[in-house]
Each structure stands twice: as C-alpha cells, then as structure tokens.
Design an enzyme around this catalytic site. Structure first.
Site, PDB file in Angstrom:
ATOM      1  N   GLY A 120      -0.758   5.817 -10.571  1.00 37.79           N
ATOM      2  CA  GLY A 120      -0.179   7.061 -10.082  1.00 37.79           C
ATOM      3  C   GLY A 120      -1.159   7.910  -9.306  1.00 37.79           C
TER       4      GLY A 120
ATOM      5  N   ASP B 280      -5.302   0.535   4.176  1.00 36.46           N
ATOM      6  CA  ASP B 280      -4.491   1.140   3.101  1.00 36.46           C
ATOM      7  C   ASP B 280      -4.269   2.608   3.420  1.00 36.46           C
ATOM      8  OD1 ASP B 280      -2.963   1.478   0.908  1.00 36.46           O
ATOM      9  OD2 ASP B 280      -4.556   1.180  -0.575  1.00 36.46           O
TER      10      ASP B 280
ATOM     11  N   SER C  48      -2.909   6.766  -6.858  1.00 32.88           N
ATOM     12  CA  SER C  48      -2.980   6.215  -5.503  1.00 32.88           C
ATOM     13  C   SER C  48      -2.680   7.262  -4.444  1.00 32.88           C
ATOM     14  CB  SER C  48      -1.988   5.065  -5.343  1.00 32.88           C
ATOM     15  OG  SER C  48      -2.475   3.882  -5.914  1.00 32.88           O
TER      16      SER C  48
ATOM     17  N   SER D  97      -7.275   4.168  -2.984  1.00 31.07           N
ATOM     18  CA  SER D  97      -6.600   2.884  -2.802  1.00 31.07           C
ATOM     19  C   SER D  97      -6.404   2.200  -4.136  1.00 31.07           C
ATOM     20  CB  SER D  97      -7.404   1.988  -1.864  1.00 31.07           C
ATOM     21  OG  SER D  97      -6.827   0.694  -1.783  1.00 31.07           O
TER      22      SER D  97
ATOM     23  N   HIS E  12      -0.191   1.518   0.593  1.00 25.84           N
ATOM     24  CA  HIS E  12       0.586   0.676  -0.328  1.00 25.84           C
ATOM     25  C   HIS E  12       1.693   1.469  -1.015  1.00 25.84           C
ATOM     26  CE1 HIS E  12      -2.393   2.258  -3.307  1.00 25.84           C
ATOM     27  NE2 HIS E  12      -1.367   2.184  -4.131  1.00 25.84           N
TER      28      HIS E  12
END
Length: 371
Positions: free
Chosen positions: A323, A242, A325, A340, A215
C-alpha cells in the site's frame, strides 16, 4: 519477496505556514523525530546532517562540470560530510576541489560505467534467476554489482553472472535472502488513493495532477481517501520503468506538500535536487507513514520476478509495506522519487527502491508543484 509500493497525493485542504522558512531544507521537528528513530541521531545531528547533504547535492553540478571527461561518479561521505567526486585522472583534481568537493581515483568514467550497465541490462534479457535480486553500477568500485540472495548461489546464477560479465567488470554481492516484491495492496483503510481494487499512495503534486508508481496504473476512475473521484491515470509505465501520473479534477486540487501522518508536520516541497549516494532520505506512504534511511545505489536494475525488470531504480535502506507504493521519497525539502518496491517490512527492516522523480517529470513533460 520484493514488493511494489504506492504513494498518496495531498488533495484536501492543507494549512501552509505563512512565516518565512529557512533557506536550507532542514527537517521539521516531526521529521527529525523519524530520522532520530531510524538513524539513531539527536535532533541537532539530524539538522546538521540534512544541511551538509543539501550542500553536497547543490554542489554536484559544478563539481561534475569541473571534472570534465574524467568524471567517475559521485557520492556523499557521511563521515567527512563531503561530496566525493571520482576521477579517472587527477589532472582535474584541483579544479574539482576548488568547488568544495573531495576527489578520489576511480577505474572508469561514469559514462563508461553507464554504458557497461546498459550492456548488462541487454545481456540479462528477461531470463533472470529468481535468486538474482538485481544489479547496479557502483562508481566507487567501477564495476556492475550483481546482488545475489544469500545462500541461493547456484549453477543457474553462475551462468547468469558469466553471461553478463561479457559486458566488463562485474562484482557479485550477497544480499538478504528475500526477493523484492511490489507493495500495492487490496482496498483497506488509511489515507490512500484507489483504482479498481488497488490501494496505492500519492507521490508528488505536479501542475494538473500527481505522480505515482506505474505498477499502480489502471484504466478507470481514481478515487481519494474519502471515496470521491479524483481523476484518471493519464499514463503509466511498468515494467521497465515504474512511473505514472494522474490528472486531478472533480473539486480536488494539488498542493506542494508531503503528508507527515502526525509523526511530522506536513513537509513542503521546494524542488527536486537529486541527492547523491550516501545521503539520507525519508519516505511517506499510506501504510507505514514516515520512515528514513540512506540512498545505497543508483541506476539499479531490480528483478521482481516473472520477467518484470525495473531499470534505473534508486536503492535505499528505508523500509516499506503493501500500500506504500507510489509514495514520496524526500531529502530535506527536495523531492527524490516515488516508491516502487522492496523486501522486508517496517518491523524487522528491509530495503526499497524508488523511481527517480525527475525522470517522471521529463517523460510526461510535467512540472513539479513547489512551494
């Protein structure tokens, strides 16, 4: 809300210890400190726990092979410190126990449960009520567990449960009354990577680049913590999966290290043995740095809302924030996955999901950079 997270790759010079490292992937002192904080353990208990969990993970292939067609899934029991193998028939129990694993009787095989989970995914479609956080196959009960946010049961939720129950046994479980969300963030300070106006975190180095959350994927130049160009996204997939990967160049290079953020020494990555349910796992991200928890479920489908479903997720009790991720999940020195999303934060607590790293490597034909 559920949020997506991102990971940061180590691309600057890192000092790698030259001395010999113990064969077992035990926590370095700083990592032990993080686990002591999040699990309430002593440093000695942390080392013992990681040693037992690593042994269980490495035992799994042989134990699964011994179970044969009657294999009903696996998990780690923190009370007995043993790998547990579910069996639909006890005829193979002696062979499985000979590997060092415990056995219990379960109602369905892992293969049958995976098919049931896939059928639930198909029956669910994209029209999933927001109050349904997701669903996962639970080998311990032999059912697909549908997670419904506490206090939000409704006629729409009941209709959804009835629809997916056509696939077979389904269990409804109440979870925290917050929806999962992704954890990408606007451009802020830290040790991140940036693409467009998004900050995310590097997951793990691979030969030629690094893997991270899908993402976070965008066209354009990927920039490092210092603003210099790293490379570009070569592929990304979200929703559904993802995962993504970034090629590295422009004077940047890859190293088999997960950042410790001063809370722990930088952690060497030596492989990607998959830890079973019940194992401890720690996460590194550019916003909240080091936090630890347990693996709660695998092959879970997460509902991020607006038709964004994430299949094959691993659920954990680790917290995260915007942040983070794409960041690294690691058990001992074994890479597990990239962040994720989740719900909550690292002040009040929460849960997160990660994309298993081995699936990313397989999808893109990548090789993990290991020490």
């Amino acid at each position: 809300m559920k949020v997506l997270l991102a990971a940061v790759l180590v691309v600057s010079a890192v000092t790698v210890p030259s001395q010999a490292v113990a064969a077992e992937p035990l926590a370095v002192p700083g990592q032990a400190t993080a686990m002591q904080r999040d699990f309430g353990l002593t440093e000695a208990q942390v080392q013992q726990r990681l040693a037992a969990e690593t042994s269980a993970a490495k035992l799994l292939p042989a134990a699964q092979k011994a179970a044969g067609a009657h294999y009903g899934g696996a998990w780690y029991d923190e009370n007995t410190k043993k790998l547990v193998i579910g069996l639909t028939q006890q005829t193979h129990a002696v062979a499985v126990q000979a590997t060092g694993a415990r056995t219990v009787v379960v109602p369905v095989t892992a293969a049958a449960l995976d098919r049931r989970k896939a059928a639930v995914d198909k029956l669910a479609g994209k029209a999933v009520p927001d109050a349904v956080s997701g669903w996962a196959a639970d080998p311990r009960t032999g059912t697909v567990v549908v997670n419904v946010q506490s206090g939000k049961r409704s006629a729409a939720v009941d209709a959804f449960v009835a629809r997916v129950a056509r696939a077979g046994a389904v269990t409804v479980r109440e979870v925290a009354a917050q929806a999962p969300r992704t954890y990408a963030a606007g451009t802020v300070g830290g040790d991140p990577y940036y693409v467009s106006n998004i900050r995310c975190s590097i997951g793990f180095s691979v030969h030629g680049g690094f893997v991270t959350a899908g993402h976070c994927g965008r066209s354009g130049t990927v920039r490092g913590w210092d603003g210099s160009d790293i490379g570009t996204f070569r592929g990304w997939s979200f929703p559904g999966n993802d995962y993504g990967w970034v090629s590295v160049g422009n004077g940047w290079w890859t190293v088999p290290v997960v950042l410790g953020w001063g809370q722990t020494s930088d952690k060497l990555v030596r492989g990607s043995w998959e830890a079973p349910i019940g194992s401890s796992v720690c996460r590194s991200g550019s916003t909240t740095h080091w936090h630890c928890g347990q693996i709660l479920a695998k092959n879970e489908t997460v509902n991020y809302g607006n038709g964004q479903l994430f299949y094959g997720a691993t659920k954990t009790s680790v917290c995260a924030e915007g942040g983070d991720s794409g960041g690294s999940y690691i058990t001992g020195d074994q890479a597990q996955g990239v962040t994720s999303g989740g719900w909550g934060n690292c002040s009040s607590g929460g849960e997160t999901w990660f994309q298993p790293v081995n699936e990313i490597l397989s999808a893109y034909g990548l090789t993990l950079h290991t020490a």
